[in-house]
Design an enzyme around this catalytic site. Structure first.
Site: not given
Length: 276
Positions: A173, A186
């Site tokens: 990501s 995350y």
């Protein structure tokens, strides 16, 4: 005049020469086998479809059995070969079993797409600990379980496969590059995926197993929907332009269809309007 093969998105092409007509050529991934985790929706589903369009036999691994069975049927309807495997990759035995079943069914494994993941955002203060655990278990351990089981097969495929190269594509990501307020754990998991991918790349690249990292920005998938309602409310004002899952699938397909001597190590992809 030398002949030139012009390939198209669906893996077919035409040969041009002096006075020659056109005829189909074999899809570039014909004879290869791919395992896609998190294949029940979003990037995983789009990638499985794209790889099948390019001639790969695909195994779809995910927890939602009904969705992957529907997708597998759609791929078969288009002339492809697909296997749907209900699988929770956070369970080491199930993750290993997905690789083993793929090899048992199709005789090999040429491509692993480590796509399964979860994004649970919000402030660290007062965050539910189980959300942190869930991200570590899926984004890190699940990926590692699949990679560990797949590596011997990928190395074997690079030695005797139809393309003499194999691929592991790990989906990270933008958060794996830049940590932001509210991304905390995350970002931790995705930074870890990047570090693992680069170290493994250096280890196996001379054996023609290509390890690639794909880092999408804002993409219209179900990923954000798993957040708590209060987090979702704050996220709704942050997301502007988004990419489609098919945009990321195109990037993944580009990576795994490169010729043997070309390795795309890392690809960061944002919507044009996304600044960070």
């Amino acid at each position: 005049m030398p002949f030139a093969v012009l390939t198209s998105r669906d893996g077919w092409g035409r040969r041009r020469g002096a006075g020659e007509g056109e005829f189909p050529v074999e899809p570039v991934l014909k004879g290869t086998v791919a395992l896609v985790t998190g294949a029940s929706s979003g990037i995983g589903a789009a990638t499985a479809t794209a790889l099948a369009d390019h001639g790969a036999t695909v195994t779809l691994a995910a927890r939602r059995k009904d969705r992957i069975e529907t997708l597998a049927a759609a791929i078969r309807d288009q002339g492809g070969t697909a296997l749907a495997l209900e699988c929770d990759v956070t369970d080491q035995q199930q993750a290993a079993g997905a690789v083993q079943r793929t090899v048992a069914e199709f005789g090999r494994l040429d491509t692993l797409i480590n796509n399964a993941g979860v994004m649970l955002l919000g402030q660290a203060v007062g965050a539910p600990l189980h959300e942190w655990q869930q991200m570590v278990e899926l984004n890190v351990l699940g990926l590692l379980y699949c990679a560990h089981e797949a590596l011997p097969h990928l190395l074997r495929a690079a030695e005797d496969g139809p393309r003499r190269v194999a691929d592991m594509v790990n989906i990270s990501s933008v958060a794996g590059r830049v940590a932001r307020n509210g991304n905390n754990v995350y970002s931790l998991t995705k930074h870890g995926v990047g570090a693992f991918s680069e170290s493994l790349r250096q280890e196996v690249t001379k054996r023609y197993v290509r390890v690639s990292l794909v880092e999408p920005g804002a993409t219209a998938t179900e990923l954000a929907s798993h957040n708590r309602p209060e987090v979702l409310q704050s996220l709704s004002s942050q997301f502007g332009q988004r990419m489609e899952a098919e945009d990321i699938a195109d990037a993944i397909t580009y990576i795994v269809t490169r010729p043997r001597h070309v390795a795309v190590n890392e690809m960061l992809i944002r919507p044009t309007e996304q600044e960070r």
